[in-house]
Scaffold this motif. Structure first.
Motif, PDB file in Angstrom:
ATOM      1  N   ARG A  46       0.868  -1.174   0.000  1.00 39.91           N
ATOM      2  CA  ARG A  46       0.000   0.000   0.000  1.00 39.91           C
ATOM      3  C   ARG A  46       0.907   1.225   0.000  1.00 39.91           C
ATOM      4  NH1 ARG A  46      -5.467   0.669   3.653  1.00 39.91           N
ATOM      5  NH2 ARG A  46      -6.196   2.626   2.709  1.00 39.91           N
ATOM      6  N   ALA A  47       1.097   1.788  -1.156  1.00 40.77           N
ATOM      7  CA  ALA A  47       2.064   2.865  -1.322  1.00 40.77           C
ATOM      8  C   ALA A  47       1.571   4.181  -0.715  1.00 40.77           C
ATOM      9  CB  ALA A  47       2.363   3.072  -2.803  1.00 40.77           C
ATOM     10  N   ASN A  48       2.514   5.028  -0.371  1.00 39.76           N
ATOM     11  CA  ASN A  48       2.237   6.378   0.111  1.00 39.76           C
ATOM     12  C   ASN A  48       1.730   7.220  -1.061  1.00 39.76           C
ATOM     13  OD1 ASN A  48       2.387   9.055   1.006  1.00 39.76           O
ATOM     14  ND2 ASN A  48       4.286   8.746   2.135  1.00 39.76           N
ATOM     15  N   LEU A  49       0.471   7.608  -1.021  1.00 35.81           N
ATOM     16  CA  LEU A  49      -0.113   8.354  -2.136  1.00 35.81           C
ATOM     17  C   LEU A  49       0.241   9.834  -2.098  1.00 35.81           C
ATOM     18  CD1 LEU A  49      -3.680   6.751  -2.275  1.00 35.81           C
ATOM     19  CD2 LEU A  49      -1.639   6.181  -3.623  1.00 35.81           C
ATOM     20  N   ARG A  50       0.791  10.291  -0.995  1.00 39.68           N
ATOM     21  CA  ARG A  50       1.179  11.705  -0.903  1.00 39.68           C
ATOM     22  C   ARG A  50       2.613  11.916  -1.371  1.00 39.68           C
ATOM     23  NH1 ARG A  50      -0.623  16.377   1.022  1.00 39.68           N
ATOM     24  NH2 ARG A  50       0.843  17.880   1.889  1.00 39.68           N
ATOM     25  N   HIS A  51       3.501  11.071  -0.911  1.00 33.76           N
ATOM     26  CA  HIS A  51       4.912  11.131  -1.327  1.00 33.76           C
ATOM     27  C   HIS A  51       5.336   9.710  -1.685  1.00 33.76           C
ATOM     28  CE1 HIS A  51       4.810  14.878   1.272  1.00 33.76           C
ATOM     29  NE2 HIS A  51       5.220  15.324   0.103  1.00 33.76           N
ATOM     30  N   TYR A  52       5.156   9.372  -2.945  1.00 37.05           N
ATOM     31  CA  TYR A  52       5.423   8.014  -3.396  1.00 37.05           C
ATOM     32  C   TYR A  52       6.871   7.632  -3.098  1.00 37.05           C
ATOM     33  CZ  TYR A  52       5.458   3.848  -6.291  1.00 37.05           C
ATOM     34  OH  TYR A  52       5.553   2.544  -6.726  1.00 37.05           O
ATOM     35  N   GLY A  53       7.046   6.408  -2.578  1.00 31.89           N
ATOM     36  CA  GLY A  53       8.386   5.922  -2.275  1.00 31.89           C
ATOM     37  C   GLY A  53       8.878   6.292  -0.893  1.00 31.89           C
ATOM     38  N   GLN A  54       8.002   6.881  -0.063  1.00 27.92           N
ATOM     39  CA  GLN A  54       8.377   7.247   1.298  1.00 27.92           C
ATOM     40  C   GLN A  54       7.546   6.432   2.301  1.00 27.92           C
ATOM     41  OE1 GLN A  54      10.862   9.443   2.132  1.00 27.92           O
ATOM     42  NE2 GLN A  54      11.256   9.506  -0.073  1.00 27.92           N
ATOM     43  N   PRO A  55       8.129   6.116   3.471  1.00 31.23           N
ATOM     44  CA  PRO A  55       7.351   5.415   4.492  1.00 31.23           C
ATOM     45  C   PRO A  55       6.210   6.293   5.000  1.00 31.23           C
ATOM     46  CG  PRO A  55       9.437   6.165   5.395  1.00 31.23           C
ATOM     47  CD  PRO A  55       9.501   6.410   3.915  1.00 31.23           C
ATOM     48  N   TRP A  56       5.182   5.652   5.566  1.00 29.96           N
ATOM     49  CA  TRP A  56       4.037   6.432   6.030  1.00 29.96           C
ATOM     50  C   TRP A  56       3.247   5.648   7.075  1.00 29.96           C
ATOM     51  CZ3 TRP A  56      -1.348   5.607   4.359  1.00 29.96           C
ATOM     52  CH2 TRP A  56      -1.510   4.472   3.556  1.00 29.96           C
ATOM     53  N   LEU A  68       2.080   0.960  10.150  1.00 24.05           N
ATOM     54  CA  LEU A  68       3.289   1.590   9.630  1.00 24.05           C
ATOM     55  C   LEU A  68       3.713   0.861   8.368  1.00 24.05           C
ATOM     56  CD1 LEU A  68       5.817   3.452   9.837  1.00 24.05           C
ATOM     57  CD2 LEU A  68       6.844   1.669  11.280  1.00 24.05           C
ATOM     58  N   PHE A  69       3.901   1.621   7.280  1.00 19.83           N
ATOM     59  CA  PHE A  69       4.328   1.062   6.006  1.00 19.83           C
ATOM     60  C   PHE A  69       5.723   1.577   5.660  1.00 19.83           C
ATOM     61  CE2 PHE A  69      -0.274   1.171   5.957  1.00 19.83           C
ATOM     62  CZ  PHE A  69      -0.618  -0.073   5.449  1.00 19.83           C
ATOM     63  N   ASP A  70       6.530   0.728   5.033  1.00 17.48           N
ATOM     64  CA  ASP A  70       7.859   1.164   4.620  1.00 17.48           C
ATOM     65  C   ASP A  70       7.794   1.852   3.260  1.00 17.48           C
ATOM     66  OD1 ASP A  70       7.716  -0.832   2.664  1.00 17.48           O
ATOM     67  OD2 ASP A  70       9.222  -2.121   3.607  1.00 17.48           O
ATOM     68  N   GLU A  71       8.957   2.183   2.711  1.00 17.61           N
ATOM     69  CA  GLU A  71       9.007   2.946   1.466  1.00 17.61           C
ATOM     70  C   GLU A  71       8.458   2.165   0.272  1.00 17.61           C
ATOM     71  OE1 GLU A  71      13.118   1.106   2.129  1.00 17.61           O
ATOM     72  OE2 GLU A  71      11.501   2.020   3.321  1.00 17.61           O
TER      73      GLU A  71
END
Length: 215
Positions: A46-56, A68-71
């Protein structure tokens, strides 16, 4: 991704070696990948839709959970939490949990022992106990660590009378009296003390946080 496609990726990588891979090496690599998939299937992301490639971080109000999701968008941790008793909302003095995108704009309490009381964002020498809570049953105890949230959506959770930072919306530790998995707070996201310590250590200042009413 199918087993066949995964195997082809491995084989294509072997063909890119400085020397050609032997049939035995290719077979061993393919067997390793297939066995690994059987032992631990590929994880959904589940990717970060605000800053793709960043943990969130995702806070789910409906599920009363924090993930908590990683990059890569892989879930690293999943916790049971407690959000606002009065539900979701952004207005000042509403005592509701704000929705939308935020980021952690400050981290407080590093190194404090578990159950340390934090008062007005200062680490105190006092400790939370069940007996202390019995004396002050209506006290909103803020314990152990704070991740202070800043809203990132102007007019929704940033600025004016909907500003999450000015409302002092935190992810923070709370006492054992909390009914975890149920909304009980005055607006913040409450976590078990061991959980907030782990989250604090694993997350950088500035990490994106999405508070989703329907998750």
């Amino acid at each position: 991704m199918t087993r066949l496609s995964l195997t082809m990726i491995v084989l294509s990588g072997l063909l890119a070696w400085p020397r050609a891979a032997t049939a035995a090496e290719a077979e061993d690599a393919a067997s390793f990948v297939l066995q690994s998939e059987q032992d631990a299937p590929l994880q959904a992301t589940r990717a970060n839709l605000r800053h793709y490639g960043q943990p969130w971080i995702l806070v789910g109000i409906r599920s009363q959970s924090l993930s908590l999701f990683d990059e890569w968008g892989r879930q690293q941790q999943h916790y049971v939490v407690s959000t606002a008793r009065r539900g979701a909302g952004e207005q000042v003095n509403s005592y509701q949990t704000p929705r939308g995108w935020h980021h952690v704009c400050d981290k407080l309490g590093a190194g404090a022992e578990e159950n340390t009381i934090i008062f007005r964002r200062r680490v105190t020498p006092w400790k939370y106990t069940a007996e202390l809570h019995q004396q002050y049953p209506d006290k909103d105890w803020i314990l152990t660590r704070i991740l202070w949230l800043c809203g990132d959506e102007p007019g929704k959770n940033q600025g004016g009378d909907v500003d999450s930072h000015d409302r002092a919306i935190y992810i923070h530790g709370a006492g054992e009296h909390v009914a975890w998995g149920s909304p009980t707070s005055l607006g913040c996201v409450r976590m078990k003390n061991p959980d907030i310590i782990q989250l604090f250590e694993q997350t950088p200042n500035g990490i994106d946080v999405l508070i989703d009413e329907n998750s």
